[in-house]
Design a protein around this motif. Structure first.
Motif, PDB file in Angstrom:
ATOM      1  N   MET A   1       0.828  -1.199   0.000  1.00 36.58           N
ATOM      2  CA  MET A   1       0.000   0.000   0.000  1.00 36.58           C
ATOM      3  C   MET A   1       0.857   1.240   0.000  1.00 36.58           C
ATOM      4  N   GLY A   2       2.146   1.061   0.244  1.00 35.73           N
ATOM      5  CA  GLY A   2       3.018   2.202   0.236  1.00 35.73           C
ATOM      6  C   GLY A   2       3.369   2.656  -1.152  1.00 35.73           C
ATOM      7  N   SER A   3       3.020   1.882  -2.168  1.00 37.69           N
ATOM      8  CA  SER A   3       3.336   2.255  -3.535  1.00 37.69           C
ATOM      9  C   SER A   3       2.587   3.507  -3.936  1.00 37.69           C
ATOM     10  N   ALA A   4       3.315   4.381  -4.660  1.00 33.11           N
ATOM     11  CA  ALA A   4       2.690   5.606  -5.145  1.00 33.11           C
ATOM     12  C   ALA A   4       2.280   5.474  -6.592  1.00 33.11           C
ATOM     13  N   THR A   5       2.355   4.255  -7.140  1.00 30.43           N
ATOM     14  CA  THR A   5       1.984   4.060  -8.533  1.00 30.43           C
ATOM     15  C   THR A   5       0.523   4.430  -8.745  1.00 30.43           C
ATOM     16  N   VAL A   6       0.283   5.236  -9.768  1.00 28.88           N
ATOM     17  CA  VAL A   6      -1.086   5.626 -10.088  1.00 28.88           C
ATOM     18  C   VAL A   6      -1.564   4.797 -11.262  1.00 28.88           C
ATOM     19  N   THR A   7      -2.692   4.125 -11.089  1.00 30.01           N
ATOM     20  CA  THR A   7      -3.246   3.282 -12.144  1.00 30.01           C
ATOM     21  C   THR A   7      -4.560   3.876 -12.606  1.00 30.01           C
ATOM     22  N   PRO A   8      -4.976   3.558 -13.829  1.00 30.18           N
ATOM     23  CA  PRO A   8      -6.249   4.088 -14.312  1.00 30.18           C
ATOM     24  C   PRO A   8      -7.434   3.629 -13.495  1.00 30.18           C
ATOM     25  N   GLY A   9      -7.270   2.500 -12.747  1.00 33.45           N
ATOM     26  CA  GLY A   9      -8.426   1.960 -12.020  1.00 33.45           C
ATOM     27  C   GLY A   9      -9.456   1.467 -13.008  1.00 33.45           C
ATOM     28  N   LEU A  10     -10.664   1.977 -12.898  1.00 37.58           N
ATOM     29  CA  LEU A  10     -11.721   1.561 -13.802  1.00 37.58           C
ATOM     30  C   LEU A  10     -11.561   2.247 -15.157  1.00 37.58           C
ATOM     31  N   LEU A 329     -13.890  20.627   7.038  1.00 37.34           N
ATOM     32  CA  LEU A 329     -13.757  21.741   6.110  1.00 37.34           C
ATOM     33  C   LEU A 329     -12.305  22.057   5.788  1.00 37.34           C
ATOM     34  N   ALA A 330     -11.353  21.397   6.464  1.00 33.05           N
ATOM     35  CA  ALA A 330      -9.936  21.654   6.213  1.00 33.05           C
ATOM     36  C   ALA A 330      -9.517  21.068   4.864  1.00 33.05           C
ATOM     37  N   PRO A 331      -8.520  21.663   4.189  1.00 33.95           N
ATOM     38  CA  PRO A 331      -8.107  21.179   2.862  1.00 33.95           C
ATOM     39  C   PRO A 331      -7.666  19.730   2.852  1.00 33.95           C
ATOM     40  N   GLY A 332      -7.053  19.245   3.925  1.00 29.96           N
ATOM     41  CA  GLY A 332      -6.560  17.878   3.924  1.00 29.96           C
ATOM     42  C   GLY A 332      -7.529  16.872   4.518  1.00 29.96           C
ATOM     43  N   ALA A 333      -8.749  17.276   4.787  1.00 28.80           N
ATOM     44  CA  ALA A 333      -9.720  16.386   5.428  1.00 28.80           C
ATOM     45  C   ALA A 333     -10.129  15.255   4.495  1.00 28.80           C
ATOM     46  N   ALA A 334     -10.649  14.198   5.093  1.00 28.59           N
ATOM     47  CA  ALA A 334     -11.039  13.030   4.299  1.00 28.59           C
ATOM     48  C   ALA A 334     -12.127  13.361   3.296  1.00 28.59           C
ATOM     49  N   ALA A 473     -17.718  15.841 -15.054  1.00 28.43           N
ATOM     50  CA  ALA A 473     -16.372  16.222 -15.488  1.00 28.43           C
ATOM     51  C   ALA A 473     -15.537  16.718 -14.309  1.00 28.43           C
ATOM     52  N   ALA A 474     -16.156  17.462 -13.387  1.00 29.67           N
ATOM     53  CA  ALA A 474     -15.438  17.931 -12.198  1.00 29.67           C
ATOM     54  C   ALA A 474     -14.991  16.761 -11.331  1.00 29.67           C
ATOM     55  N   ALA A 475     -15.828  15.724 -11.248  1.00 30.21           N
ATOM     56  CA  ALA A 475     -15.449  14.539 -10.471  1.00 30.21           C
ATOM     57  C   ALA A 475     -14.245  13.846 -11.095  1.00 30.21           C
ATOM     58  N   LEU A 476     -14.196  13.823 -12.431  1.00 29.17           N
ATOM     59  CA  LEU A 476     -13.053  13.219 -13.108  1.00 29.17           C
ATOM     60  C   LEU A 476     -11.788  14.062 -12.931  1.00 29.17           C
ATOM     61  N   ALA A 477     -11.971  15.372 -12.867  1.00 31.39           N
ATOM     62  CA  ALA A 477     -10.816  16.266 -12.817  1.00 31.39           C
ATOM     63  C   ALA A 477     -10.129  16.253 -11.454  1.00 31.39           C
ATOM     64  N   VAL A 478     -10.882  16.024 -10.385  1.00 31.91           N
ATOM     65  CA  VAL A 478     -10.316  16.057  -9.032  1.00 31.91           C
ATOM     66  C   VAL A 478      -9.988  14.632  -8.612  1.00 31.91           C
ATOM     67  N   THR A 479      -8.704  14.339  -8.509  1.00 29.59           N
ATOM     68  CA  THR A 479      -8.273  12.993  -8.110  1.00 29.59           C
ATOM     69  C   THR A 479      -8.495  12.790  -6.618  1.00 29.59           C
ATOM     70  N   ASN A 480      -9.042  11.643  -6.265  1.00 28.49           N
ATOM     71  CA  ASN A 480      -9.326  11.340  -4.866  1.00 28.49           C
ATOM     72  C   ASN A 480      -8.467  10.164  -4.414  1.00 28.49           C
ATOM     73  N   HIS A 481      -7.305  10.473  -3.831  1.00 25.33           N
ATOM     74  CA  HIS A 481      -6.437   9.421  -3.298  1.00 25.33           C
ATOM     75  C   HIS A 481      -6.850   9.001  -1.889  1.00 25.33           C
ATOM     76  N   ARG A 482      -7.847   9.692  -1.324  1.00 28.82           N
ATOM     77  CA  ARG A 482      -8.275   9.330   0.032  1.00 28.82           C
ATOM     78  C   ARG A 482      -8.850   7.920   0.066  1.00 28.82           C
ATOM     79  N   THR A 483      -9.399   7.452  -1.075  1.00 26.74           N
ATOM     80  CA  THR A 483      -9.990   6.112  -1.069  1.00 26.74           C
ATOM     81  C   THR A 483      -8.936   5.043  -0.836  1.00 26.74           C
ATOM     82  N   THR A 484      -7.772   5.180  -1.465  1.00 22.94           N
ATOM     83  CA  THR A 484      -6.717   4.189  -1.242  1.00 22.94           C
ATOM     84  C   THR A 484      -6.078   4.360   0.127  1.00 22.94           C
ATOM     85  N   ASP A 485      -6.018   5.600   0.626  1.00 27.59           N
ATOM     86  CA  ASP A 485      -5.537   5.794   1.997  1.00 27.59           C
ATOM     87  C   ASP A 485      -6.452   5.084   2.990  1.00 27.59           C
TER      88      ASP A 485
END
Length: 580
Positions: A1-10, A329-334, A473-485
């Motif tokens: 899980m420590g890998s930072a490799t980004v995959t297309p996923g779906l 409401l913080a920028p780094g929040a889940a 389109a906005a959902a596609l544009a904003v990457t959500n890495h919180r799911t893998t965290d």
């Protein structure tokens, strides 16, 4: 899980269509929000109709819609949660009305609406308020932003919202006078039914559904207050249901064989569920192997977000610590990625429709705010559902225009019918409920006076298409890495829970309560792991998931659960215990 490799996923071309639009079974409590919102809006609307002030219906509806919340909560907690909902609605309407009275600039109002929608999304997700989440708040706020307003009338309009909200609180609390333990019984019955489904067809999906329902039921019982005889009985029934989940997987296991009197465990659980749903006395679980069952203390487990099962059917947490709301409401929040998607989608959708000639693009903002879900797959599903439902709803409104414009009484009655229909249908699929929501929203415009039907319909179709497209389109544009965290944290938590359970099992002096608590903690961590995995799998441009480690953790965890069931002596009834 420590890998930072980004995959297309779906792959976007693999996003579902038929599954997103398929109708499901109605919720077992669909009539509660439907009746509540109809009753909460009937009196204020009829009073305004009598006074000849139907132009004020939008303000009373803001308060009446608060009756949609809290129907899975025990009444003690429902009272405080609904009060917060009313105050939150009041605050949103106050900001919107004040902004609308200070400026007529659509550019500024769109910016205000996008920021408010993002804040409402973050707070709703962090608080676990439950369905319908932030959508109702944004629906009301956006409509108030683009209605003509004068600063001197704002206090009176806010008073109407607060008064209608107070009445909605009374309506939602009224059933407690007839059946004070109704929410706890319904939650327990759902858990027993889900456990029966797993006993009949063991598998990962039925196990996860049953674990989720059991957690929701226990959460409801914890919120209900001090233990009573009936609540202890409900706890014992839930422990019996837990026994069906202790096996390592498909095949025989605790609770999977024959039940008392030769009946299967599934049949017995279904029978208990039917009795719990009824109005009679609760069924008392039989003894275990001829011994009275000990009332094991309930583990004091931390409340975590329960997986969303359905837009109107998920179990709410309704436990809202203030620091958690501020952290959301913080920028780094889940919940920051979902809030950022909402902010970007609402702003761009509003400005796009404004450029195309829509002078009040509030529906584009509402559409963009309503489609953002936990991951891209769920957001895609909601985008399809929202678009289809809105287009069909516009057709319903066009057909109903002659009836609607026959007089004020017809307007009020149509609004009440659509209020009820929206909540009655939405538990089958979101798009079906939206077929009623869309003409209801157009009706609120009609209360302020006749408008050209063609213009209303054309603007609504344009708003829907742009809001859905730009929001996705906005959902596609904003990457959500919180799911893998979240997967990484859940994997570590499952490992710790399993190690704790194995240490407890290895201690011959461990008390039954300690084994019970370790088993419950492990079961909950496995449910969190499955939910985190499913959420992350539906995201795109995500870091690689450790699939092998996830499978190994689940298999090992369920083996340990089976061992804890054996150590506890088995909670399923012995053959000689007799029928319930």
């Amino acid at each position: 899980m420590g890998s930072a490799t980004v995959t297309p996923g779906l792959r976007l071309r693999s996003l579902p269509v038929r599954e997103a639009l398929r109708l499901g079974r109605p919720s077992d409590r669909w009539f509660k929000p439907a009746l509540s919102v109809a009753a909460a809006s009937a009196l204020p609307n009829l009073v305004l109709c009598t006074l000849g002030r139907l132009d004020l219906v939008a303000y009373t509806m803001a308060g009446s819609l608060c009756a949609l919340y809290g129907h899975d909560l025990p009444y003690a907690r429902r009272a405080t949660t609904l009060a917060r909902v009313v105050l939150g609605m009041f605050a949103g309407v106050a900001v919107a009305l004040t902004a609308a009275s200070l400026t007529r600039s659509a550019v500024v109002l769109i910016a205000v609406g996008a920021v408010l929608a993002a804040v409402q999304k973050a707070v709703a997700d962090a608080s676990g308020i439950g369905p319908p989440g932030n959508v109702i708040f944004t629906f009301v706020m956006a409509g108030a932003l683009f209605a003509p307003q004068e600063i001197g009338r704002v206090p009176g309009h806010l008073a109407l919202t607060l008064a209608a909200g107070a009445f909605a609180w009374l309506v939602a609390m009224a059933p407690a006078l007839r059946r004070a333990d109704g929410p706890e019984r319904r939650a327990t019955a759902r858990a027993l039914t889900a456990a029966a489904a797993h006993a009949a067809a063991p598998g990962p999906q039925t196990r996860h559904a049953a674990t989720t329902a059991l957690r929701a039921a226990r959460h409801c019982l914890r919120l209900a207050g001090a233990p009573t005889a009936d609540r202890r009985t409900l706890h014992r029934l839930l422990r019996r249901a837990e026994a069906t989940l202790a096996g390592p997987g498909p095949g025989p296991g605790p609770g999977h064989g024959s039940g008392p009197g030769g009946g299967s465990a599934s049949e017995q659980l279904h029978a208990w569920a039917a009795a719990v749903r009824g109005h009679g006395p609760l069924p008392v679980p039989p003894t275990v192997h001829g011994r009275p069952e000990t009332d094991l203390p309930e583990a004091d487990l931390p409340d975590t977000h329960l997986p969303d099962a359905h837009p109107r059917d998920a179990a709410p947490q309704a436990r809202v610590p203030r620091p958690r709301l501020l952290r959301s409401l913080a920028p780094g929040a889940a919940h920051a990625p979902a809030a950022l998607r909402t902010l970007l989608g609402c702003a761009l959708a509003g400005y796009a429709t404004l450029l195309l000639g829509v002078d009040r693009p509030y529906w584009a903002i509402v559409t963009a705010a309503s489609i953002h879900q936990a991951n891209i797959v769920l957001t895609w599903n909601r985008t399809l559902q929202r678009t289809l439902g809105n287009l069909l709803g516009v057709a319903v409104f066009a057909a109903a225009v002659p009836l609607i414009r026959t007089g004020p009484v017809a307007l009020v009655l149509c609004l009440l019918v659509l209020n009820f229909a929206a909540e009655a249908l939405i538990s089958r699929n979101y798009w079906l409920g939206t077929v009623a929501v869309t003409p209801m929203a157009l009706l609120l415009v009609e209360f302020t006076g006749d408008h050209p039907a063609g213009r209303l319909i054309g603007d609504r179709v344009l708003d829907t298409l742009i809001g859905a497209a730009v929001g996705f389109a906005a959902a596609l544009a904003v990457t959500n890495h919180r799911t893998t965290d979240r997967v990484r944290h859940a994997l570590h938590a499952t490992g710790r829970a399993r190690a704790h359970a194995e240490r407890t099992l290895a201690d011959p002096a461990a008390e039954p309560a300690a084994v019970h608590a370790a088993s419950r903690r492990l079961a909950h961590s496995l449910a969190d792991l499955r939910d985190a995995r499913d959420t992350a799998a539906g995201e795109w441009r995500r870091r690689t998931l450790p699939e092998q480690a996830l499978r190994a953790a689940e298999e090992a965890g369920h083996r340990t659960l089976a061992e804890t069931a054996q150590r506890r002596g088995g909670l399923h009834p012995a053959p000689e215990s007799g029928a319930a």
